[in-house]
Design an enzyme around this catalytic site. Structure first.
Site, short mmCIF file in Angstrom:
data_model
loop_
_atom_site.label_atom_id
_atom_site.label_comp_id
_atom_site.label_asym_id
_atom_site.label_seq_id
_atom_site.Cartn_x
_atom_site.Cartn_y
_atom_site.Cartn_z
N ASP A 81 38.43 38.82 39.06
CA ASP A 81 39.32 39.71 39.84
C ASP A 81 39.58 39.02 41.19
OD1 ASP A 81 41.11 41.78 40.23
OD2 ASP A 81 39.80 43.45 40.07
N ASN A 86 38.81 42.36 47.03
CA ASN A 86 37.80 42.23 46.51
C ASN A 86 36.82 41.07 47.55
OD1 ASN A 86 38.03 44.00 44.50
ND2 ASN A 86 38.69 42.58 43.03
N ASP A 100 33.42 44.25 43.10
CA ASP A 100 34.20 44.54 42.00
C ASP A 100 33.98 43.56 40.90
OD1 ASP A 100 35.62 45.22 39.82
OD2 ASP A 100 37.59 44.96 40.85
#
Length: 155
Positions: A81, A86, A100
């Site tokens: 991701d 992030n 994450d």
């Protein structure tokens, strides 16, 4: 809190050199980190949530296009991701941390690179994707970028 600053031409510490290759779990059958898992868990998905370039395809055509992935360029540990929010940076722009990590796995490096570069457009506007590829030390690979971005939207 001030809005995020665009990249200054240097990437986070983990993107300054390619990640080391990591062996797949099963020889000859790499496990991929499926992009978009977090969006799927949040209830997102479907053409109405896809990027403009894919939403016009509709679900049937998009799924028909995905087919087999391109040959693996380099297996690495992928975030899964890899988007701007992030990757945390210190105030001076140096790398602080990744967050994450629920989709962390082994995949072709382009699974993260294509989405990470794309997310600079979502977060800062057009023109920053080339900085990501240059900082990583690779030339853009249109076939892999197109594949992994479509996979992301289908995720």
């Amino acid at each position: 809190m001030p809005p995020p600053r665009p990249p200054s031409g240097r990437a986070c510490a983990c993107c300054t050199t390619p990640h080391p290759p990591t062996p797949a779990r099963t020889p000859g059958a790499p496990r991929t980190a499926p992009p978009g898992r977090a969006r799927r868990a949040a209830g997102d998905g479907g053409p109405e949530r896809w990027s403009d370039e894919h939403a016009r395809l509709g679900a049937d055509e998009a799924y028909a296009r995905i087919g087999d992935p391109p040959p693996v360029d380099r297996l690495v540990v992928c975030h899964g991701d890899a988007c701007v929010p992030n990757t945390l940076l210190h105030d001076d722009g140096t790398f602080a941390a990744h967050v994450d990590l629920g989709s962390l796995g082994v995949a072709d490096r382009w699974a993260d690179l294509a989405v990470a570069a794309w997310s600079t457009e979502w977060n800062y506007g057009p023109g920053y994707d080339g900085i990501v590829y240059a900082a990583y030390g690779v030339a853009p690979d249109p076939e892999r970028i197109a594949y992994y971005r479509l996979l992301w939207d289908l995720g």
